[in-house]
Design a protein around this motif. Sequence first.
Motif, PDB file in Angstrom:
ATOM      1  N   SER A 245       0.980  -1.150   0.056  1.00 28.69           N
ATOM      2  CA  SER A 245      -0.129   0.099  -0.020  1.00 28.69           C
ATOM      3  C   SER A 245       0.806   1.308   0.008  1.00 28.69           C
ATOM      4  O   SER A 245       0.291   2.300  -0.573  1.00 28.69           O
ATOM      5  CB  SER A 245      -0.868  -0.109   1.262  1.00 28.69           C
ATOM      6  OG  SER A 245      -1.882  -0.971   1.013  1.00 28.69           O
ATOM      7  N   PHE A 246       2.238   1.259   0.647  1.00 29.24           N
ATOM      8  CA  PHE A 246       2.839   2.247   0.426  1.00 29.24           C
ATOM      9  C   PHE A 246       3.552   2.868  -0.812  1.00 29.24           C
ATOM     10  O   PHE A 246       3.503   3.859  -1.327  1.00 29.24           O
ATOM     11  CB  PHE A 246       4.261   2.108   1.144  1.00 29.24           C
ATOM     12  CG  PHE A 246       3.607   2.282   2.811  1.00 29.24           C
ATOM     13  CD1 PHE A 246       2.593   2.517   3.478  1.00 29.24           C
ATOM     14  CD2 PHE A 246       4.910   2.186   3.917  1.00 29.24           C
ATOM     15  CE1 PHE A 246       2.481   2.388   4.717  1.00 29.24           C
ATOM     16  CE2 PHE A 246       4.695   2.194   5.167  1.00 29.24           C
ATOM     17  CZ  PHE A 246       3.492   2.325   5.810  1.00 29.24           C
ATOM     18  N   ASP A 247       3.280   1.825  -1.759  1.00 26.24           N
ATOM     19  CA  ASP A 247       3.871   1.920  -3.192  1.00 26.24           C
ATOM     20  C   ASP A 247       2.823   2.385  -3.907  1.00 26.24           C
ATOM     21  O   ASP A 247       2.952   3.575  -4.768  1.00 26.24           O
ATOM     22  CB  ASP A 247       4.236   0.710  -4.004  1.00 26.24           C
ATOM     23  CG  ASP A 247       5.602   0.022  -3.581  1.00 26.24           C
ATOM     24  OD1 ASP A 247       6.511   0.682  -2.813  1.00 26.24           O
ATOM     25  OD2 ASP A 247       5.719  -1.067  -3.518  1.00 26.24           O
ATOM     26  N   VAL A 248       1.551   2.274  -3.145  1.00 26.93           N
ATOM     27  CA  VAL A 248       0.225   2.899  -4.192  1.00 26.93           C
ATOM     28  C   VAL A 248       0.188   4.361  -3.568  1.00 26.93           C
ATOM     29  O   VAL A 248       0.174   5.312  -4.345  1.00 26.93           O
ATOM     30  CB  VAL A 248      -0.841   2.041  -3.989  1.00 26.93           C
ATOM     31  CG1 VAL A 248      -2.019   2.845  -4.291  1.00 26.93           C
ATOM     32  CG2 VAL A 248      -0.804   0.827  -4.409  1.00 26.93           C
ATOM     33  N   LEU A 249       0.147   4.591  -2.277  1.00 29.71           N
ATOM     34  CA  LEU A 249       0.221   5.889  -1.620  1.00 29.71           C
ATOM     35  C   LEU A 249       1.311   6.931  -2.293  1.00 29.71           C
ATOM     36  O   LEU A 249       0.970   7.759  -2.314  1.00 29.71           O
ATOM     37  CB  LEU A 249       0.363   5.677  -0.242  1.00 29.71           C
ATOM     38  CG  LEU A 249       0.281   7.006   0.814  1.00 29.71           C
ATOM     39  CD1 LEU A 249      -1.258   7.760   0.330  1.00 29.71           C
ATOM     40  CD2 LEU A 249       0.046   6.615   2.001  1.00 29.71           C
ATOM     41  N   SER A 250       2.500   6.192  -2.464  1.00 35.08           N
ATOM     42  CA  SER A 250       3.590   7.140  -2.756  1.00 35.08           C
ATOM     43  C   SER A 250       3.508   7.290  -4.393  1.00 35.08           C
ATOM     44  O   SER A 250       4.207   8.375  -4.882  1.00 35.08           O
ATOM     45  CB  SER A 250       5.006   6.241  -2.715  1.00 35.08           C
ATOM     46  OG  SER A 250       5.260   5.180  -3.518  1.00 35.08           O
ATOM     47  N   GLY A 251       2.604   6.531  -5.035  1.00 34.97           N
ATOM     48  CA  GLY A 251       2.640   6.866  -6.420  1.00 34.97           C
ATOM     49  C   GLY A 251       3.409   5.955  -7.534  1.00 34.97           C
ATOM     50  O   GLY A 251       3.483   6.111  -8.712  1.00 34.97           O
ATOM     51  N   LYS A 252       4.123   5.068  -6.697  1.00 38.16           N
ATOM     52  CA  LYS A 252       5.058   4.138  -7.405  1.00 38.16           C
ATOM     53  C   LYS A 252       4.224   3.224  -8.056  1.00 38.16           C
ATOM     54  O   LYS A 252       4.854   2.526  -9.289  1.00 38.16           O
ATOM     55  CB  LYS A 252       6.150   3.685  -6.382  1.00 38.16           C
ATOM     56  CG  LYS A 252       6.987   2.621  -7.039  1.00 38.16           C
ATOM     57  CD  LYS A 252       8.165   2.159  -5.857  1.00 38.16           C
ATOM     58  CE  LYS A 252       9.308   1.320  -6.371  1.00 38.16           C
ATOM     59  NZ  LYS A 252      10.309   0.846  -5.398  1.00 38.16           N
TER      60      LYS A 252
END
Length: 259
Positions: A193-200
């Motif tokens: 989810s951090f990858d999604v939240l970061s835009g990655k």
Amino acid sequence: MTGHYDKVTIMDIDFIHTTMERFLNDTIYPTLANEDKCFIVTANPEIVIETRDYSEFKKIVQDSDYVLADGVGVINAARFMGRPLPERVSGIDVMYEMLEHAAEKGYSVFFLGAAEDSNRKAVENAQEKFPGLVVAGRHDGYFDPADEEISRMVLDTNPDIVLVALGMQRQEKWIHDNIAKFDKGVFMGVGGSFDVLSGKAQRAPQGWIQCQLEWLYRLIQEPKRIKRVLRVAEFMLLHIPIIGQIMKVFGFSKKKPRN
């Protein structure tokens, strides 16, 4: 713990019978308000298959306070069993709801895991998306899970919410091994989810999700996920009544657990 739920058991994992709205109002928000603590697992078909194959991981999931049905495969399996769950409760959606609530109420959040660039950008985007969000701290996921300095660092920030993005098994084990040190907090593994939240990484558009094709969208983005897709397919085959019975006869559903 707050909130009492009926359970639907799939492959020895007890999923709580709830909607997103009820879980937030009956469990998450009261836990935060009362400064209690809880351990949430958001389990998709791949996680359930992992619990079959790894006995230690199975025990960790079973020891958690709440297991959410994160994945249409789990929803479909419950329906095939004749004990339907009301809806999918995805981990990333729970995360976003908690961040919004935390920003409104002044609760602090610790972001633990993912690569350094993803972690940093996820925090920046969270603060931009949810003005007023209090970030207790952050740390990337490149550390030894047994490193007590990391747990002490998180503990010293006195967070209300701890989001752990270390990947399946590792994130749940870290929470399981450390939650007793804390007096309060909502602890949840959030995978990528951090990858999604970061835009990655990009989440599947709503249309793909509604058509139960989120897995295909992610596979197109990341072809290396094919092994994970096959795990999901195995899970579903086990829960289609006729095929599931055939697989059980030939022993495909009874792999020897590994520690």
